[in-house]
Design a protein around this motif. Structure first.
Motif, PDB file in Angstrom:
ATOM      1  N   ILE A  44       1.516   3.164   2.088  1.00 51.05           N
ATOM      2  CA  ILE A  44       2.257   4.404   2.388  1.00 51.05           C
ATOM      3  C   ILE A  44       1.407   5.525   1.819  1.00 51.05           C
ATOM      4  O   ILE A  44       1.302   5.658   0.599  1.00 51.05           O
ATOM      5  CB  ILE A  44       3.639   4.420   1.694  1.00 51.05           C
ATOM      6  CG1 ILE A  44       4.436   3.167   2.050  1.00 51.05           C
ATOM      7  CG2 ILE A  44       4.414   5.694   2.052  1.00 51.05           C
ATOM      8  CD1 ILE A  44       5.598   2.902   1.113  1.00 51.05           C
ATOM      9  N   GLY A 103       3.577  13.586  -3.379  1.00 55.38           N
ATOM     10  CA  GLY A 103       4.276  13.342  -4.636  1.00 55.38           C
ATOM     11  C   GLY A 103       4.818  14.597  -5.309  1.00 55.38           C
ATOM     12  O   GLY A 103       5.822  14.534  -6.031  1.00 55.38           O
ATOM     13  N   LYS A 105       8.371  18.160   2.140  1.00 56.95           N
ATOM     14  CA  LYS A 105       7.548  17.182   1.416  1.00 56.95           C
ATOM     15  C   LYS A 105       6.289  16.830   2.178  1.00 56.95           C
ATOM     16  O   LYS A 105       6.349  16.534   3.368  1.00 56.95           O
ATOM     17  CB  LYS A 105       8.385  15.917   1.193  1.00 56.95           C
ATOM     18  CG  LYS A 105       7.623  14.738   0.620  1.00 56.95           C
ATOM     19  CD  LYS A 105       8.561  13.662   0.119  1.00 56.95           C
ATOM     20  CE  LYS A 105       7.805  12.402  -0.252  1.00 56.95           C
ATOM     21  NZ  LYS A 105       8.653  11.372  -0.847  1.00 56.95           N
ATOM     22  N   GLU A 111      -0.080   9.768   7.507  1.00 58.54           N
ATOM     23  CA  GLU A 111      -0.313  10.971   8.289  1.00 58.54           C
ATOM     24  C   GLU A 111      -1.586  11.614   7.758  1.00 58.54           C
ATOM     25  O   GLU A 111      -1.822  11.589   6.555  1.00 58.54           O
ATOM     26  CB  GLU A 111       0.877  11.921   8.064  1.00 58.54           C
ATOM     27  CG  GLU A 111       0.959  13.039   9.058  1.00 58.54           C
ATOM     28  CD  GLU A 111       2.255  13.828   8.885  1.00 58.54           C
ATOM     29  OE1 GLU A 111       2.790  13.884   7.766  1.00 58.54           O
ATOM     30  OE2 GLU A 111       2.699  14.404   9.885  1.00 58.54           O
ATOM     31  N   GLY A 132       0.036   9.002  -8.891  1.00 58.70           N
ATOM     32  CA  GLY A 132       0.425   8.019  -7.884  1.00 58.70           C
ATOM     33  C   GLY A 132       1.879   7.642  -8.114  1.00 58.70           C
ATOM     34  O   GLY A 132       2.270   7.252  -9.228  1.00 58.70           O
ATOM     35  N   LEU A 133       2.675   7.800  -7.095  1.00 55.14           N
ATOM     36  CA  LEU A 133       4.085   7.411  -7.212  1.00 55.14           C
ATOM     37  C   LEU A 133       4.378   6.130  -6.448  1.00 55.14           C
ATOM     38  O   LEU A 133       5.260   5.371  -6.824  1.00 55.14           O
ATOM     39  CB  LEU A 133       4.982   8.543  -6.684  1.00 55.14           C
ATOM     40  CG  LEU A 133       5.046   9.778  -7.576  1.00 55.14           C
ATOM     41  CD1 LEU A 133       5.773  10.916  -6.879  1.00 55.14           C
ATOM     42  CD2 LEU A 133       5.737   9.456  -8.895  1.00 55.14           C
ATOM     43  N   ARG A 163      -1.044   9.415   2.437  1.00 54.71           N
ATOM     44  CA  ARG A 163      -1.740  10.420   3.224  1.00 54.71           C
ATOM     45  C   ARG A 163      -3.060   9.781   3.666  1.00 54.71           C
ATOM     46  O   ARG A 163      -3.674   9.027   2.901  1.00 54.71           O
ATOM     47  CB  ARG A 163      -2.013  11.663   2.365  1.00 54.71           C
ATOM     48  CG  ARG A 163      -0.767  12.449   2.040  1.00 54.71           C
ATOM     49  CD  ARG A 163      -1.055  13.721   1.248  1.00 54.71           C
ATOM     50  NE  ARG A 163      -1.527  13.439  -0.095  1.00 54.71           N
ATOM     51  CZ  ARG A 163      -2.747  13.660  -0.547  1.00 54.71           C
ATOM     52  NH1 ARG A 163      -3.654  14.209   0.245  1.00 54.71           N
ATOM     53  NH2 ARG A 163      -3.084  13.374  -1.784  1.00 54.71           N
TER      54      ARG A 163
END
Ligand code: ADP
Length: 515
Positions: free
Chosen positions: A326, A38, A35, A363, A414-415, A328
Motif C-alpha cells: 500500500i 501519512g 489525504k 497511486e 512509515g505507518l 505512493r
C-alpha cells in the motif's frame, strides 16, 4: 464520505497533563477529510491523543474542492478570517471558516479560500503540481498565523507540519514577534525530500518585504525559494517522525542539502515515532473489512484473505502467501526494486503451490503504474494491481494479506508497517529510518522479532527477505506466534503524545525564562 466512525462529539477530556495547553495544529491534509499520505493520519491522530490528555487542540486546514461543508454538516463561523497578503495577487483575503469535530473534542477548522483551494487535488493533478502552489501555501502559512493570533483562547503552541506550513513561523516572527513571544512555534518534518521549492520570481507571492529577498533567510543554497528551509530556520523547535530519521537527516546522504542547517539546529531537533490510531486501524473495530478479528479469533483473517482474493480477481488460495503493498508509487518507496524482484521470483515458480500472490494498491508515477499493469498481465493469477487512492481497500489489504512489503529507499517513519503489525500482517522492510526503528527481524530476535528486515536495498536482498517470510508462513507453528507478537506490539500514541507535550512545555518554560 462516512464520517460517523471518526466524528464522535465529546467534551474535552479530563486533564492528565501538568497544564492544559491550547494548540493550533496546521496541516495541509487531515484524515478522513483530505489525504495523500501519512501526514493526514498524523494530523488526525496526534491531536486526538493530545486532546485525550486534556489539551485544547484545533486542527487548521484548507477546505479543498472535494469537501462540501453543507453536506458534511460543518458549522460556519460568522466572522471571516482576514488574511493580509501584501502579495502580488491580492492585498488581503477574507476567508470563511468552517468547523467540525473529531473525537475527544478536537476541533477541525477549515479555511475556505476558493481561489487557492476550491479545486480538485491537494497539491496538483495527475502527476502535475499546481503552478500557483507558492501563492496557495504562502496564503495558508499566513492564515495559520492570523488564526492563531485571533483564537478565542490564548494559544500556547502553533504546531506546523511540512513545507506547506513552512512560512508560518516566518510570518509569526517577522510581523508579530511580540504577540508570538509567548507562543511556541514547532515544525514537524514528515518527509525532508518535499521542501516546497520555488523560483525566485515566486517570492512576490509570499508578501514578505524585499529585505528577505536579499538574504538567505527564505532561499536555499541553490537559489530556490524554499518553504521548508524557511520553517526550519524560524521555528522554535523542530521534530521529525522517528529518532532514526532525525539522525539520518543530519547526514549529507539523507539531508537533502539541508543537513548542515539541521545539524546547526540539532539542539532543538528531536525524533518522535508516530503512533497509530487504533480506533481506525485495528482489525477488531475496522468497519471496512469483511470480518473483524483479533488475536483470539485469527480465523477471521483467513476470511478477509479470501474476500481480498475474490475482490482483486485472484484465485482463492488459502495456503499461498499473500503479499500486500500500500504505497505512493514513487522512487522513495522502492517500487523500482519491487517490480523486478517480484518478476524474478514469480518467473521461478515451478508449481501452483510455490511463490506467493501480490496485491498492490498505489497511486503515482506513470512509469511504475505501467510496469505494475504489465506485471499483472504477465502473472494474472498471482498479481493484482489497483491504481488510485482507496481507503477501504487499504484496510482490506491490511486485513487480508499475510505479509506487507515496504521496500522504501528511505522512510521517515512509515505507518503502513505499523498498521500491518496490528492486523497480524507480517512486515518485510528495508532497514532504514522508521522502518528499522519499528520492525525487528525474526532471525536476529527469534523470541521477539516481529518481521523480516533486509539491509541493502537490492533485488537480491529484498528477494531473500520475501523468501524467508514465505518459508516462515508455510510453517504455521512458527508463523502464528510471529503474527501474535506483531499484533501485540503497541504503537498507540500515548507515549509519543506525551513526548510532544514535554517539548511544548519546554518551549513554554524557555519563553518564561526569557521574560
Ligand atoms: P507516506 O506518508 O510516505 O505516504 P506512510 O506509510 O507514512 O507513507 O503513510 C501512508 C498512508 O497512506 C497510510 O495510511 C496508507 O494506508 C495510505 N495510503 C498510501 N497509498 C494509498 C492508496 N493508494 N490508497 C489509500 N491509502 C493509501
Amino acid at each position: 464520505m462516512d464520517l460517523s466512525r471518526y466524528i464522535i462529539t465529546q467534551d474535552a477530556s479530563e486533564l492528565v497533563a501538568e497544564k492544559r495547553l491550547t494548540i493550533v495544529f496546521g496541516s495541509a491534509e487531515v484524515a478522513p477529510f483530505s489525504k495523500t499520505g501519512g501526514l493526514a493520519d498524523v494530523a488526525a491522530s496526534l491531536p486526538t491523543a493530545l486532546a485525550q490528555r486534556g489539551h485544547n487542540v484545533v486542527v487548521f486546514t484548507p477546505l479543498y474542492g472535494h469537501l462540501d461543508p453543507h453536506q458534511m454538516r460543518m458549522s460556519r463561523r460568522l466572522k471571516p478570517l482576514e488574511v493580509p497578503r501584501q502579495a502580488k495577487t491580492q492585498d488581503k483575503v477574507e476567508a470563511t471558516l468552517w468547523e467540525t469535530r473529531l473525537s475527544h473534542g478536537v476541533q477541525v477548522c477549515f479555511v475556505q479560500a476558493d481561489d487557492y483551494f476550491g479545486r480538485e487535488g491537494l497539491y496538483g493533478y495527475d502527476d502535475q503540481s499546481f503552478e500557483d502552489n507558492a501563492d496557495r501555501f504562502s496564503f495558508f502559512g499566513r492564515a495559520i498565523v492570523e488564526f492563531t493570533r485571533r483564537h478565542a483562547l490564548p494559544v500556547d503552541v502553533m504546531h506546523c507540519n511540512d513545507w506547506h506550513t513552512g512560512l508560518a513561523p516566518v510570518y509569526a516572527s517577522h510581523y508579530y514577534a511580540d504577540e508570538f513571544a509567548d507562543i511556541t512555534t514547532m515544525l514537524t518534518i514528515h518527509n525532508l525530500a518535499y521542501q516546497g521549492k520555488f523560483t525566485p520570481d515566486d517570492f512576490q507571492f509570499t508578501g514578505l518585504p524585499k529585505s528577505f529577498a536579499d538574504t538567505s533567510k527564505v532561499f536555499d543554497a541553490n537559489g530556490d525559494l524554499n518553504f521548508l528551509k524557511s520553517g526550519i530556520q524560524y521555528a522554535d523547535r523542530i521534530t521529525t517522525v522517528s529518532p532514526g530519521y532525525a539522525d539520518e537527516i543530519q547526514t549529507a546522504e539523507r539531508g537533502e542539502a539541508l543537513h548542515e542547517l539541521l545539524s546547526e539546529r540539532s539542539g532543538d531537533l528531536e525524533g518522535i515515532t508516530n503512533g497509530a490510531d487504533y480506533n481506525v486501524w485495528s482489525p477488531d473495530v475496522d468497519r471496512h473489512i469483511e470480518v473483524q478479528y483479533d488475536v483470539e479469533s485469527l480465523n477471521g483473517k483467513r476470511r478477509n484473505k479470501a474476500d481480498l482474493q475474490h475482490r482483486m480477481g485472484l484465485p482463492i488460495r488459502p495456503t499461498l502467501p499473500m503479499v500486500g503493498v500500500i504505497s505512493r508509487l514513487t522512487e522513495q518507496k522502492g517500487i523500482d526494486v519491487l517490480i523486478p524482484t517480484v518478476r524474478t521470483l514469480l518467473s521461478d515458480v515451478k508449481s501452483d503451490r510455490d511463490g506467493f500472490q501480490l496485491v498492490v494498491l498505489g497511486e503515482g508515477n506513470k512509469e511504475y503504474r505501467d510496469q505494475l499493469q504489465q506485471l499483472q498481465q504477465d502473472f494474472p493469477n498471482r498479481v493484482a494491481f489497483h491504481h488510485g487512492h482507496s481507503e477501504p481497500l487499504a484496510h482490506r489489504i491490511q486485513a487480508g494479506a499475510d505479509i506487507l512489503a515496504v521496500p522504501s529507499r528511505y522512510e521517515p517513519c512509515g505507518l503502513t508497517q505499523i498498521y500491518a503489525m496490528r492486523y497480524g500482517t507480517v512486515p518485510v522492510v528495508h532497514a532504514t529510518g522508521g522502518l528499522a526503528d519499528t520492525v525487528s527481524d525474526l532471525r536476529d530476535d527469534p523470541d521477539t522479532g516481529t518481521g523480516f528486515v533486509f539491509n541493502e536495498l537490492t533485488e537480491d536482498a529484498f528477494a531473500g527477505a520475501l523468501e524467508r517470510a514465505c518459508a516462515a508462513y508455510r510453517n504455521y507453528r512458527r508463523w502464528r506466534p510471529l503474527m501474535v507478537r506483531a499484533m501485540n506490539r503497541d504503537f498507540s500514541w500515548d507515549e509519543s503524545a506525551r513526548r510532544y507535550e514535554s517539548l511544548y512545555m519546554a518551549g513554554i518554560r524557555d519563553e518564561m525564562a526569557a521574560e
